[in-house]
Scaffold this motif. Structure first.
Motif, PDB file in Angstrom:
ATOM      1  N   ARG A  29       0.859  -1.184   0.000  1.00  0.00           N
ATOM      2  CA  ARG A  29       0.000   0.000   0.000  1.00  0.00           C
ATOM      3  C   ARG A  29       0.894   1.232   0.000  1.00  0.00           C
ATOM      4  NH1 ARG A  29      -4.058  -1.901   4.902  1.00  0.00           N
ATOM      5  NH2 ARG A  29      -3.625  -4.108   4.531  1.00  0.00           N
ATOM      6  N   GLU A  52      -3.560   6.105   0.236  1.00  0.00           N
ATOM      7  CA  GLU A  52      -4.994   5.940   0.461  1.00  0.00           C
ATOM      8  C   GLU A  52      -5.710   7.057  -0.274  1.00  0.00           C
ATOM      9  OE1 GLU A  52      -5.950   5.893   4.634  1.00  0.00           O
ATOM     10  OE2 GLU A  52      -4.637   4.177   5.019  1.00  0.00           O
ATOM     11  N   TYR A  85      -6.898   1.698  -1.802  1.00  0.00           N
ATOM     12  CA  TYR A  85      -5.444   1.714  -1.692  1.00  0.00           C
ATOM     13  C   TYR A  85      -4.832   1.670  -3.075  1.00  0.00           C
ATOM     14  CZ  TYR A  85      -6.096   0.380   3.205  1.00  0.00           C
ATOM     15  OH  TYR A  85      -6.463   0.338   4.518  1.00  0.00           O
TER      16      TYR A  85
END
Length: 168
Positions: free
Chosen positions: A141, A144, A155
Motif C-alpha cells: 500500500r 490511500e 489503496y
C-alpha cells in the motif's frame, strides 16, 4: 492443459464481459463504484480498444483478463504502469490461473516490454480479500484515496519488479 497468454481482441468482448460480470459480483454487492463491475459489452470492447487488455486461455477458453491502462487514472499519483479490470472466471477459481496471468503481465509486459521497475493497481479497503491477496503477491500500500465516498478507502498499491540499484 495448454495455456496461452495474448492481447485481447474486440471479438473477445462478449466473453470478457461475461467473465468480468460474474467475477465482480461481490464488488456490486459491496456497493463499490468500479466501472468494470457494471460494464456492458460495448464498454468492455472500448476497454480492449483503448487500453492493453490481456487474457489467459486455458484449454482453448478465455479464463482470465487484466488491463494495462493507457488512460490517466493515476498519472498524477505515480509514474508506474497501472493495472485494472483483473478478473478470473469463477468457474476456474483455485487453480492459480489468475495468478499466472498477473505474473506473466508483470514479467513479460511491464518489466520486459516496458522496462518499468514497478507496477501499480488499486483496490478497496472494504473488500474482504483483495488487499491481502495483492499483498501476498508482493504489492504494498502506497497511498490511500477516496474517489467516491460510498467506496470508502481505496489503496493504491505498488509492486517493485526490478530492484533499485544500491549505492555503496
Amino acid at each position: 492443459m495448454s495455456e496461452v497468454f495474448r492481447v485481447a481482441d474486440p471479438k473477445d468482448a462478449q466473453k470478457l464481459q461475461d467473465i468480468i460480470f460474474r467475477a465482480y459480483q461481490l464488488i456490486r454487492e459491496l456497493g463499490l463504484h468500479w466501472p468494470a463491475a457494471t460494464a456492458d459489452v460495448a464498454v468492455v470492447e472500448d476497454n480492449i480498444v483503448s487500453n492493453d487488455c490481456y487474457v489467459l486461455e486455458y484449454a482453448g477458453d478465455i479464463v482470465a483478463t487484466v488491463t494495462l491502462s493507457r488512460q490517466d487514472e493515476v498519472k498524477q499519483l505515480t509514474e508506474h504502469p497501472f493495472l485494472k479490470w483483473f478478473a478470473l472466471d469463477p468457474d476456474y477459481k483455485g487453480r492459480g490461473l489468475g495468478s499466472k496471468l498477473l505474473s506473466w503481465v508483470e514479467e513479460h509486459v511491464i518489466r520486459g516490454k516496458l522496462g518499468a521497475s514497478a507496477v501499480t493497481l488499486a483496490t478497496a479497503e472494504k473488500h474482504p480479500f483483495l488487499v491481502q491477496m495483492y499483498e501476498r503477491r508482493g504489492y504494498e500500500r502506497i497511498l490511500e484515496i477516496m474517489p467516491h465516498p460510498d467506496d470508502g478507502i481505496l489503496y493504491l498499491m505498488k509492486k517493485q519488479l526490478i530492484c533499485e540499484a544500491s549505492t555503496i
